[in-house]
Design an enzyme around this catalytic site. Sequence first.
Site, PDB file in Angstrom:
ATOM      1  N   MET A  67      40.867  42.296  42.691  1.00  0.00           N
ATOM      2  CA  MET A  67      40.336  41.068  42.113  1.00  0.00           C
ATOM      3  C   MET A  67      40.135  41.250  40.615  1.00  0.00           C
ATOM      4  O   MET A  67      39.425  42.168  40.196  1.00  0.00           O
ATOM      5  CB  MET A  67      38.987  40.712  42.753  1.00  0.00           C
ATOM      6  CG  MET A  67      39.063  40.457  44.245  1.00  0.00           C
ATOM      7  SD  MET A  67      37.407  40.151  44.953  1.00  0.00           S
ATOM      8  CE  MET A  67      36.766  41.828  44.973  1.00  0.00           C
ATOM      9  N   GLY A 112      35.121  41.837  38.543  1.00  0.00           N
ATOM     10  CA  GLY A 112      36.317  42.660  38.669  1.00  0.00           C
ATOM     11  C   GLY A 112      36.152  43.806  39.648  1.00  0.00           C
ATOM     12  O   GLY A 112      35.268  44.633  39.492  1.00  0.00           O
ATOM     13  N   SER A 113      36.979  43.893  40.687  1.00  0.00           N
ATOM     14  CA  SER A 113      36.777  44.888  41.716  1.00  0.00           C
ATOM     15  C   SER A 113      37.922  44.877  42.722  1.00  0.00           C
ATOM     16  O   SER A 113      38.992  44.351  42.450  1.00  0.00           O
ATOM     17  CB  SER A 113      35.441  44.639  42.416  1.00  0.00           C
ATOM     18  OG  SER A 113      35.289  43.253  42.671  1.00  0.00           O
ATOM     19  N   ARG A 114      37.653  45.449  43.918  1.00  0.00           N
ATOM     20  CA  ARG A 114      38.714  45.568  44.921  1.00  0.00           C
ATOM     21  C   ARG A 114      38.117  45.624  46.320  1.00  0.00           C
ATOM     22  O   ARG A 114      37.004  46.089  46.517  1.00  0.00           O
ATOM     23  CB  ARG A 114      39.496  46.837  44.616  1.00  0.00           C
ATOM     24  CG  ARG A 114      40.517  47.243  45.642  1.00  0.00           C
ATOM     25  CD  ARG A 114      41.289  48.422  45.108  1.00  0.00           C
ATOM     26  NE  ARG A 114      41.604  49.391  46.109  1.00  0.00           N
ATOM     27  CZ  ARG A 114      42.050  50.618  45.850  1.00  0.00           C
ATOM     28  NH1 ARG A 114      42.207  50.997  44.595  1.00  0.00           N
ATOM     29  NH2 ARG A 114      42.328  51.450  46.810  1.00  0.00           N
TER      30      ARG A 114
END
Length: 232
Positions: free
Chosen positions: A102, A189-191
Amino acid sequence: MSLIDTVRNTIVPVHKEGYIFVAGFFVVSLILGWLWEPLFWIGFVLTLWCAYFFRDPERVTPQDDDLVISPADGRVSAIQMMTPPAELDLGNEPMLRISVFMNVFNCHVNRSPMRGRIVNIAYREGSFLNAELDKASHDNERNGLVIETAHGEIGVVQIAGLVARRIVCWSAKNEPLAAGERFGLIRFGSRLDVFLPISAAPRVAVGQTAIAGETVLAEFGSTKGPVISRRG
């Protein structure tokens, strides 16, 4: 269509976790505008972006226990066999891992990929590397859920990224989850990694855009062959 319906379909609601951030951006904008008017408009644009970041749109989720639905908006960054994080207690054998990255423009509300019951939640402190890096799965701060489903236990791991500094999970152990139900979010912001039994067959390709609560990532019991993709 009435005016109220038009407004509802045009304006996406902001998740309550974002209220304090949107308010903070706006207050800073007012202060900057008091110092120099053009700074207010810069701050106001950033305030709009913050509201956009914390948007929480409605999604239409297929209710099929054989389907694995994307838990996040973003880009499918990896599909591979990997050993799940030790804290999930999913064993030492490789599982199918599908990762969705993301960026700061994606919706960051996370949703359950399958119907089931949460049997374990495990948080682990860590670094804040770029979430697109493969080693981020092992080195970064993360929060993992183990969900007991009709096809066995699966893992869903929220991974903090380079900018992200806060993982939020409002679900609790032993709670039931419907496919597509919201369980948390990650700020800025990440995953998300999904760990599945090897009997699951991927239904997406690396580089494909996924929509949380709607895109089918994998399927159980399918006789279809591997997904073939091409760039158009």
